[in-house]
Design a protein around this motif. Structure first.
Motif, PDB file in Angstrom:
ATOM      1  N   HIS A  55       0.870  -1.178   0.000  1.00  0.00           N
ATOM      2  CA  HIS A  55       0.000   0.000   0.000  1.00  0.00           C
ATOM      3  C   HIS A  55       0.905   1.225   0.000  1.00  0.00           C
ATOM      4  O   HIS A  55       2.140   1.095  -0.014  1.00  0.00           O
ATOM      5  CB  HIS A  55      -0.953  -0.004   1.193  1.00  0.00           C
ATOM      6  CG  HIS A  55      -0.299   0.066   2.536  1.00  0.00           C
ATOM      7  ND1 HIS A  55       0.508  -0.947   3.034  1.00  0.00           N
ATOM      8  CD2 HIS A  55      -0.321   1.017   3.517  1.00  0.00           C
ATOM      9  CE1 HIS A  55       0.941  -0.625   4.238  1.00  0.00           C
ATOM     10  NE2 HIS A  55       0.456   0.569   4.554  1.00  0.00           N
ATOM     11  N   ALA A  56       0.312   2.413  -0.027  1.00  0.00           N
ATOM     12  CA  ALA A  56       1.093   3.628  -0.281  1.00  0.00           C
ATOM     13  C   ALA A  56       1.169   4.579   0.906  1.00  0.00           C
ATOM     14  O   ALA A  56       1.293   5.783   0.722  1.00  0.00           O
ATOM     15  CB  ALA A  56       0.533   4.357  -1.507  1.00  0.00           C
ATOM     16  N   GLU A  81      -4.886   3.365  -4.985  1.00  0.00           N
ATOM     17  CA  GLU A  81      -3.977   4.330  -4.364  1.00  0.00           C
ATOM     18  C   GLU A  81      -3.011   4.935  -5.388  1.00  0.00           C
ATOM     19  O   GLU A  81      -1.920   5.386  -5.043  1.00  0.00           O
ATOM     20  CB  GLU A  81      -3.235   3.658  -3.205  1.00  0.00           C
ATOM     21  CG  GLU A  81      -4.199   3.209  -2.114  1.00  0.00           C
ATOM     22  CD  GLU A  81      -3.541   2.456  -0.967  1.00  0.00           C
ATOM     23  OE1 GLU A  81      -2.303   2.533  -0.840  1.00  0.00           O
ATOM     24  OE2 GLU A  81      -4.284   1.796  -0.202  1.00  0.00           O
ATOM     25  N   ALA A  82      -3.458   4.979  -6.635  1.00  0.00           N
ATOM     26  CA  ALA A  82      -2.602   5.461  -7.717  1.00  0.00           C
ATOM     27  C   ALA A  82      -2.088   6.879  -7.483  1.00  0.00           C
ATOM     28  O   ALA A  82      -0.962   7.212  -7.851  1.00  0.00           O
ATOM     29  CB  ALA A  82      -3.356   5.385  -9.045  1.00  0.00           C
ATOM     30  N   SER A  88       1.259  14.056  -0.619  1.00  0.00           N
ATOM     31  CA  SER A  88       1.700  13.845   0.761  1.00  0.00           C
ATOM     32  C   SER A  88       0.534  13.838   1.754  1.00  0.00           C
ATOM     33  O   SER A  88       0.671  13.315   2.858  1.00  0.00           O
ATOM     34  CB  SER A  88       2.718  14.908   1.161  1.00  0.00           C
ATOM     35  OG  SER A  88       2.153  16.212   1.085  1.00  0.00           O
ATOM     36  N   THR A  89      -0.599  14.409   1.365  1.00  0.00           N
ATOM     37  CA  THR A  89      -1.777  14.345   2.236  1.00  0.00           C
ATOM     38  C   THR A  89      -2.365  12.940   2.225  1.00  0.00           C
ATOM     39  O   THR A  89      -2.704  12.381   3.276  1.00  0.00           O
ATOM     40  CB  THR A  89      -2.838  15.359   1.778  1.00  0.00           C
ATOM     41  OG1 THR A  89      -2.291  16.674   1.849  1.00  0.00           O
ATOM     42  CG2 THR A  89      -4.070  15.290   2.673  1.00  0.00           C
ATOM     43  N   LEU A  90      -2.460  12.341   1.052  1.00  0.00           N
ATOM     44  CA  LEU A  90      -3.012  10.996   0.935  1.00  0.00           C
ATOM     45  C   LEU A  90      -2.088   9.951   1.545  1.00  0.00           C
ATOM     46  O   LEU A  90      -2.548   9.034   2.233  1.00  0.00           O
ATOM     47  CB  LEU A  90      -3.283  10.663  -0.535  1.00  0.00           C
ATOM     48  CG  LEU A  90      -4.420  11.431  -1.206  1.00  0.00           C
ATOM     49  CD1 LEU A  90      -4.468  11.120  -2.701  1.00  0.00           C
ATOM     50  CD2 LEU A  90      -5.760  11.093  -0.557  1.00  0.00           C
ATOM     51  N   ASN A  91      -0.780  10.066   1.299  1.00  0.00           N
ATOM     52  CA  ASN A  91       0.121   9.044   1.844  1.00  0.00           C
ATOM     53  C   ASN A  91       0.468   9.271   3.312  1.00  0.00           C
ATOM     54  O   ASN A  91       1.132   8.440   3.940  1.00  0.00           O
ATOM     55  CB  ASN A  91       1.384   8.889   0.983  1.00  0.00           C
ATOM     56  CG  ASN A  91       2.305  10.097   0.983  1.00  0.00           C
ATOM     57  OD1 ASN A  91       2.603  10.694   2.005  1.00  0.00           O
ATOM     58  ND2 ASN A  91       2.800  10.445  -0.213  1.00  0.00           N
ATOM     59  N   SER A 136      -4.878  -1.812  -0.194  1.00  0.00           N
ATOM     60  CA  SER A 136      -3.944  -2.782   0.390  1.00  0.00           C
ATOM     61  C   SER A 136      -3.968  -4.093  -0.388  1.00  0.00           C
ATOM     62  O   SER A 136      -5.036  -4.622  -0.710  1.00  0.00           O
ATOM     63  CB  SER A 136      -4.289  -3.054   1.856  1.00  0.00           C
ATOM     64  OG  SER A 136      -3.934  -1.971   2.682  1.00  0.00           O
ATOM     65  N   VAL A 137      -2.779  -4.598  -0.680  1.00  0.00           N
ATOM     66  CA  VAL A 137      -2.613  -5.844  -1.424  1.00  0.00           C
ATOM     67  C   VAL A 137      -1.657  -6.738  -0.643  1.00  0.00           C
ATOM     68  O   VAL A 137      -0.677  -6.258  -0.065  1.00  0.00           O
ATOM     69  CB  VAL A 137      -2.036  -5.580  -2.828  1.00  0.00           C
ATOM     70  CG1 VAL A 137      -1.784  -6.887  -3.574  1.00  0.00           C
ATOM     71  CG2 VAL A 137      -2.965  -4.690  -3.634  1.00  0.00           C
TER      72      VAL A 137
END
Length: 211
Positions: A55-56, A81-82, A88-91, A136-137
């Motif tokens: 995941h990112a 999660e491309a 930086s907000t998403l990760n 998540s993978v």
């Protein structure tokens, strides 16, 4: 084929280096300390073929560009999660790292479905295991009886679900419908802490009872 666990980055996230007899390697979740990781890979005379991201979140991606630049290998990430690698907000790095926020290049390959993934001599089965994060993978090596689960399942614990896109019920569903169906001797290579096995978590994990 063998694998090595390397705690890296600000949260000592477990990166995993899987290698074959030809010194080819797959890197799972290179979370930080990019120069240190690249130097170690070079000292081991390994040739990374790909980076697989479970995941990112920021603590799993910090050394991705260092490894890509050094070895010209592609990074794989779920399409949900491309946009996270470059945001930086998403990760989460803007929240937890402030001025050291992480912004890296987009993934080279997006995972869109549960399907076999073969890279050189490495044959993975992909499981979509959302809940900790939407993309998540988990990467399963059946012949080696090991699954790289990121922050889905830990030794006597499970991933947190209070971050953006987290969902507790979805996480439990992912664990029960995907991971716990694996053979009990399957090693779970977690994103943090020590590896465990499916059987141990079925017997001892307090978060999995009563679901």
């Amino acid at each position: 084929m063998k694998w090595t666990q390397l705690p890296l980055g600000p949260l000592q996230t477990n990166a995993y280096v899987i290698q074959n007899e030809q010194k080819e390697a797959i890197i799972v979740d290179p979370g930080g300390n990019g120069t240190q990781l690249v130097n170690w890979l070079q000292q081991q005379e390994l040739r990374p073929l790909a980076i697989l991201l479970t995941h990112a979140h920021f603590d799993h991606i910090g050394a991705v560009d260092d490894v890509r630049q050094a070895f010209s290998c592609p990074a794989y990430l779920h399409e949900e999660e491309a946009k996270w690698l470059g945001d930086s907000t998403l990760n989460g790095s803007s929240r937890f790292m402030g001025d050291d926020a992480i912004i890296i290049k987009e993934a080279d390959h997006l995972i869109r479905a549960e399907e076999p993934l073969t890279i050189g001599s490495f044959a993975f089965t992909l499981y979509e295991t959302p809940g900790h994060s939407p993309g998540s993978v988990s990467y399963y090596l059946k012949d080696q009886s090991i699954i790289f689960s990121g922050d889905v399942l830990f030794q006597q614990s499970i991933g947190r679900t209070d971050l953006p896109g987290g969902n507790h019920e979805q996480l439990l569903q992912s664990i029960h419908s995907k991971l716990l169906d694996l053979p009990e001797d399957t090693v779970v290579a977690c994103g943090h802490g020590s590896p465990t096995t499916i059987g141990q978590e079925m017997d001892q994990n307090p978060f999995l009872s009563g679901f």
